[in-house]
Design an enzyme around this catalytic site. Structure first.
Site, PDB file in Angstrom:
ATOM      1  N   ASP A 308       0.789  -1.223   0.000  1.00 52.38           N
ATOM      2  CA  ASP A 308       0.000   0.000   0.000  1.00 52.38           C
ATOM      3  C   ASP A 308       0.830   1.288   0.000  1.00 52.38           C
ATOM      4  O   ASP A 308       0.319   2.344  -0.354  1.00 52.38           O
ATOM      5  CB  ASP A 308      -0.941   0.001   1.206  1.00 52.38           C
ATOM      6  N   GLY A 315       0.033   7.979   1.551  1.00 50.86           N
ATOM      7  CA  GLY A 315      -0.237   9.365   1.925  1.00 50.86           C
ATOM      8  C   GLY A 315      -1.316  10.000   1.062  1.00 50.86           C
ATOM      9  O   GLY A 315      -2.095  10.829   1.526  1.00 50.86           O
ATOM     10  N   ASN A 391     -10.894  -1.166   1.101  1.00 54.25           N
ATOM     11  CA  ASN A 391     -11.763  -1.622   2.188  1.00 54.25           C
ATOM     12  C   ASN A 391     -11.133  -1.431   3.562  1.00 54.25           C
ATOM     13  O   ASN A 391     -11.837  -1.299   4.567  1.00 54.25           O
ATOM     14  CB  ASN A 391     -12.083  -3.107   2.004  1.00 54.25           C
ATOM     15  N   TYR A 392      -9.797  -1.400   3.651  1.00 54.16           N
ATOM     16  CA  TYR A 392      -9.122  -1.282   4.949  1.00 54.16           C
ATOM     17  C   TYR A 392      -8.877   0.173   5.314  1.00 54.16           C
ATOM     18  O   TYR A 392      -8.665   1.032   4.455  1.00 54.16           O
ATOM     19  CB  TYR A 392      -7.774  -2.013   4.916  1.00 54.16           C
ATOM     20  N   TYR A 394      -6.232   2.267   7.922  1.00 53.97           N
ATOM     21  CA  TYR A 394      -5.031   2.145   8.753  1.00 53.97           C
ATOM     22  C   TYR A 394      -4.805   3.446   9.520  1.00 53.97           C
ATOM     23  O   TYR A 394      -4.810   4.537   8.927  1.00 53.97           O
ATOM     24  CB  TYR A 394      -3.804   1.855   7.895  1.00 53.97           C
ATOM     25  N   ASP A 452      16.183   6.131  10.608  1.00 52.89           N
ATOM     26  CA  ASP A 452      17.535   6.614  10.351  1.00 52.89           C
ATOM     27  C   ASP A 452      18.096   7.121  11.676  1.00 52.89           C
ATOM     28  O   ASP A 452      17.914   8.275  12.055  1.00 52.89           O
ATOM     29  CB  ASP A 452      17.476   7.722   9.296  1.00 52.89           C
ATOM     30  N   HIS A 617      -3.751 -12.208  10.679  1.00 55.81           N
ATOM     31  CA  HIS A 617      -5.194 -11.979  10.760  1.00 55.81           C
ATOM     32  C   HIS A 617      -5.963 -13.219  10.334  1.00 55.81           C
ATOM     33  O   HIS A 617      -6.149 -13.481   9.136  1.00 55.81           O
ATOM     34  CB  HIS A 617      -5.595 -10.783   9.903  1.00 55.81           C
TER      35      HIS A 617
END
Length: 681
Positions: A308, A315, A391-392, A394, A452, A617
């Site tokens: 993704d 973003g 559908n998800y 986050y 980093d 999951h």
């Protein structure tokens, strides 16, 4: 050309402003032919090199302000990448990236659905399932990966794999995920925006092709509880942070909050103020890639492996956040300035939310001899954004605590990716029924965070630390003993924290081992605390899971970073993404697996940690219709970074609230009892 004052004045890591995006695209198209029907996939800040940033910090030398632009020229099937100098108003570099597919633009998602729905072969497949009005259908374009593409489809084309669902009505607000049109697979050439093949394996059951139930979860569709009292967060004096543009300070913490279309929130220059000096910890931190492989053998779901971040620009899929819904209390928001496919600025308001929240007890001491009692509440700062990826949904939370620790958290919610099964079919094992005739396939989520590191301005060295037993009996050996290397462990109770220096990239590839209490510690061998110990920070794993796919699978080839939970590399300017710059349709092998083949040294280096957070999951009916947020995280904790607890000076509640409660800090923590509340009434 004349320089723009606004560009010169901006801090070098400030995200591009709307006028800069517009100007950058204008400079590019004035100098170069990008194609009449090309798509502007991305315009974002080309971050200055570390040397340039150090010069800026040292003497104020302002680096060249640049924008990186990615173009898809669909007519000539080319991916173009350019760097434009906003300072000099010229194109600095121009590259045709061979055999590369950039991430799929949101405009392509919309056009892909329209293209599929206009296709007669697709319409016929939908109608064969008893659907009379195909306008009610919706199509989700999935990335095609590499190996799960029909042999008849040319993989060199820019492709999307459309999955279809049936909405309960033509209302645009209705979602159709409860009724997947399972068996229909539509492959679309996104460059030409045309269907190249429709594959129909048929419904799971000819007589009952669709699951019987709709989904109900919106406020107007559910009988809501009526016994929940209001809970309000009141900050009458405002928040404890200070914000200046994208600079943020809170409770000793200093950082810059940034944004990229690919990663979402990016945090720069994370440091902690100690005795008036801001000490560096991390130069740059972000979620650099994701991989979501599905484990079923079913032909309708086994191809699913969304990346993704690199394939979709997570973003770009962020949502505008709302006070009282996504966050509580006093808020500060930052907008995300991105671009459209036409190269124009696109401002997403309230993309990043900043707030404080109470988080239980920070520390407590109750002395039974004296009856004294000291308690401190723990407060944390939250920097967050939410991305709706098909559908998800986050939720990414970056938590900063008053004990100088950091927690990185992901919450998974939204709607499970489902497929239809027959009325007598039970997919147990490779999936679970979440509703009648509705299968939620087993899958995993992997999030790779790029850290980093720069503990006390470096250089940094990496250690693995874990519990080590000592053999019991009279001849038990204790390698911690410097006298004769031999000691007794007659009780069998002795164990110690074994420290192993990881000096190369190959050594640093590691998996979690919670049974041994394994963690990793980044130390600066040139800086010490007052106890003579090298200053450092620990990476403390939380819940995690190993990748269940085979090493020779397409998933592992394309997202090889999921093989290990920890990777470490020496910093290189061009090593930013763990699956490579262009993972969309890439056959695999790019990124971390390729870089670490050289087995470079990671001792006394400008060290980059890559931590893979895995989620397993196995679906359940309690996940439906909306998945209650599943929460996973890891932590960074100071280790010898300070001489004592940095949280010892946090005031008690009565001092914060201006109350006079003599004797001890616990007095004002005793909340109003129910009887007292009744008396007040």
């Amino acid at each position: 050309m004349a320089q723009h004052d606004e560009t010169v004045k901006r801090q070098p890591l400030e995200p591009l402003a709307a006028e800069e995006i517009e100007r950058a695209y204008g400079i590019l198209t004035d100098e170069r032919d990008v194609g009449e029907e090309s798509l502007c996939i991305k315009i974002e800040l080309a971050e200055p090199s570390k040397d340039a940033l150090e010069a800026y910090d040292a003497d104020g030398t302002v680096p060249d302000r640049r924008a990186r632009i990615v173009i898809r020229d669909g007519a000539d099937r080319r991916t173009l990448e350019a760097v434009v100098s906003l300072t000099d108003e010229t194109v600095v570099s121009w590259e045709h990236v061979e055999d590369a597919q950039p991430s799929i633009a949101i405009e392509e998602f919309i056009a892909c659905e329209e293209t599929v729905k206009a296709n007669a072969e697709w319409q016929a497949a939908v109608e064969r399932r008893g659907v009379e009005n195909t306008d009610r259908a919706m199509v989700d374009p999935w990335s095609v990966g590499h190996e799960f593409v029909p042999e008849s489809v040319d993989r060199s084309k820019r492709l999307a794999h459309g999955l279809s669902f049936l909405r309960p009505s033509e209302d645009a607000g209705d979602e159709g995920y409860a009724k997947p049109l399972t068996g229909i697979h539509t492959f679309v050439d996104l460059d030409r925006m045309e269907v190249v093949e429709v594959v129909d394996y048929g419904p799971p059951d000819e007589d009952e092709p669709l699951p019987p139930r709709e989904m109900a979860y919106r406020e107007d569709d559910v009988d809501l509880r009526d016994d929940l009292a209001p809970y309000n967060v009141d900050q009458p004096d405002g928040p404890s942070w200070t914000v200046d543009g994208h600079e943020l300070e809170w409770q000793g913490w200093h950082m810059r909050v940034g944004w990229t279309q690919r990663e979402g929130v990016v945090l720069y220059d994370i440091g902690y103020e100690d005795d008036g000096e801001v000490r560096s910890i991390i130069d740059r931190a972000s979620c650099a890639e994701m991989s979501v492989p599905y484990g079923t053998t079913d032909i309708n779901d086994r191809f699913k492996n969304a990346m993704d971040v690199g394939e979709y620009n997570i973003g770009r899929l962020a949502k505008s956040l709302t006070n009282g819904c996504d966050c509580l209390g006093h808020m500060h928001y930052w907008d995300a300035v991105m671009n459209t496919a036409e190269g124009e600025p696109n401002v997403l308001e309230n993309a990043i939310c900043l707030h404080e929240e109470d988080n239980g007890t920070l520390w407590e001491r109750s002395d039974w001899r004296t009856g004294s009692d000291e308690v401190r509440r723990r407060r944390r700062l939250v920097v967050s954004f939410v991305a709706a990826v098909g559908n998800y949904d986050y939720i990414f939370n970056w938590y900063f605590y008053q004990d100088a620790s950091i927690e990185v958290e992901v919450r998974l919610t939204g709607i499970d990716s489902v497929s239809a099964v027959g009325p007598d079919e039970d997919p147990a094992g490779y999936g679970e029924l979440v509703a009648p005739q509705l299968n939620g396939p087993i899958h995993q989520h992997f999030f790779n965070f790029r850290l980093d590191m720069n503990v006390d301005d470096g250089p940094n060295t990496l250690y693995r630390v874990e519990n080590q037993q000592v053999p019991s009996g009279p001849d038990g050996l204790d390698p911690m003993s410097e006298a004769d290397g031999r000691t007794h462990n007659p009780g069998g109770n002795a164990f110690y924290a074994n420290r192993e220096k990881l000096t190369s990239e190959a050594q640093a590839k590691d998996l979690i081992d919670s049974l041994k209490g394994r963690y990793w510690q980044v130390e600066n061998p040139t800086a010490e605390n007052s106890l003579g110990k090298p200053t450092g920070y620990r990476l403390m794993p939380g819940d995690n899971v190993a990748a269940a796919v085979q090493d020779d699978s397409s998933v592992m080839k394309r997202s090889g970073f999921i093989k290990y939970h920890l990777w470490a590399t020496p910093f290189r300017e061009n090593e930013r993404y763990p699956a490579g710059r262009y993972p969309n349709q890439h056959p695999g092998g790019a990124g971390l697996p390729a870089w670490t083949e050289a087995d470079r040294s990671v001792e006394r280096e400008d060290l980059v940690l890559w931590y893979t957070l895995g989620v397993n999951h196995v679906t359940r009916p309690e996940d439906w219709p909306i998945l209650p947020a599943q929460v996973y995280s890891f932590k960074l904790q100071p280790a010898n970074f300070f001489d004592e607890s940095p949280a010892i000076d946090v005031p008690p509640q009565h001092a914060i609230e201006g109350q006079d409660v003599p004797g001890h800090g616990h007095g004002s923590c005793e909340g109003e009892t129910e009887a007292e509340a009744d008396a007040d009434d």
